[in-house]
Design a protein around this motif. Sequence first.
Motif: not given
Length: 543
Positions: A288, A64-65, A79
Amino acid sequence: METHSRTRTAPETATYDATPNTHVAPFDASLPGALPVLHPPAVRLALLACLAFDARVNPRSTFDRKHYFYPDLTQGFQVTQRYNPLAKDGVVRVPRPPIPRARSKGKGKQALAEDDDEYFEVRLEQIQLEQDTAKSSHDPHLDPAGGTLVDLNRAGAALVEIVTRPDMRSPEEAAAFVKALQSALRHVGASAANMDKGELRCDVNVSVARLGPDGRETGERGTRCEVKNLNGVRFIAAAIESEIHRQIALLSSSQPVPQSTRGFNAVTSSTFHLRSKESSPDYRYMPDPELGALVVDEQTLDALRRDMPELPDDARRRLCREYGLGKREAGVLVALGEQREEGTGLADGEGGGGGGGGEGEAAEPGLGVRWFEDLARGRDAKTAANWLLHTYLGLLSRASLSLARSPLSPADLGALVDAVAAKRLTGTEAKTLLGEFVALPAAQRDVEAFRAQLAERLAAAPAPSSAELGADGRAQAAAEAALAALVDDLVASHPDEVAKIRAGNAKVVQRLVGEAMKRSRGKADAKRVGDEIRRRLLGGEEK
């Protein structure tokens, strides 16, 4: 109380103390078109950490961001693995720390409550891979204008973030947990975990709650505040203590505790406000788009399990079970070699490892256990542990050496132990020979010369016959008579010391032992002399 521990899994990608901004990849600096790449060795090290804590590895994890704007995050997002992490659950078994005097209700500084167990468990929420940020410096000596300087050297390095559940109830428990975490990470090779180098950093969430009428916790936790980026075990304990007092003071004056993110000032031992605490929606998490899913199959995990070294807790229990060692002795042996040293002091300044690598050397987990087992092979285990822990390590420490830089091998020390066991050397003679060698300057410390000297001493003292070794042998009787006569003389010629010993001052025994060694020119067995003096004057031997 819960912690978020971040340990760097690929320390070679971020050189400690290098000139700022000299180890920067395009993605770290957010250059246009630069894309993130997952580092396979970092995944392997992260999986070792998961297995060390018996965590449930996710067969398919995703990235994920996490968006926020701060000088140390050039691209505006980090990240991470918030929603589908590398592993879930897991547990860390932590040796229970002593209760401080203030909390032990008169039981003494090292006292434990009678119903306390030897260990407590800290459950893990999840273990995730994450991208390290840059380092921000707010030092006015570096920038007199008062600005923030950013060093991108460590940006982009792979981290393992270990998130615990709220299973710790005191600063001492949190400190003990971090030490146990360090030990396990070092033993499996997941990270060197040196806090002074930023290889292990902790965020601590602290909350307090009022007790019920019976003095027990009500189960309702108060508002938690997070203290960020603590880089030392003592700092962790001090920051928690400070935050506990701050929150109690607010509640005692009928003020609410606002949820916030705080820093820690080591000079004043107090926390300070950084910003109001964000929640998950504030970070605007999103999948992401550049990094695909990370798939881990069971064959990979099985291969890692087969190569896993012995964990600290397993080693401690095995040493007690197989060799009959005490828990303290086993713990010291396991801790030897865990921490990197600088000169004669531990680099982290955090206790624990002792006897690890010397100046400029890496830690060598398992060193103490390997050394002991080599020494104990074919010998009495407790005698071997005694010589290693109470004699040899002390001599090394006085010579500013460590076990990792020992001038002698276990076989060399074993030869001395065997000579004493065969009564070809007294314990005092062996310790003198060993001490004189270790104290030599490094250029003069010739191991072959030491071995030759020992051989000469043994040749001059042939092995006694079976009759001489027997309990009723003439040599044994003569030795006992000589010992008794020596102690008779000491007692008769030192009435003041005898009176002090009989009054309970057992430390004075060592003065008489020292006098005995002078009179016998080092030939007497110091331990037997001390035991005989204690037997006569105090009614017992040293345990």
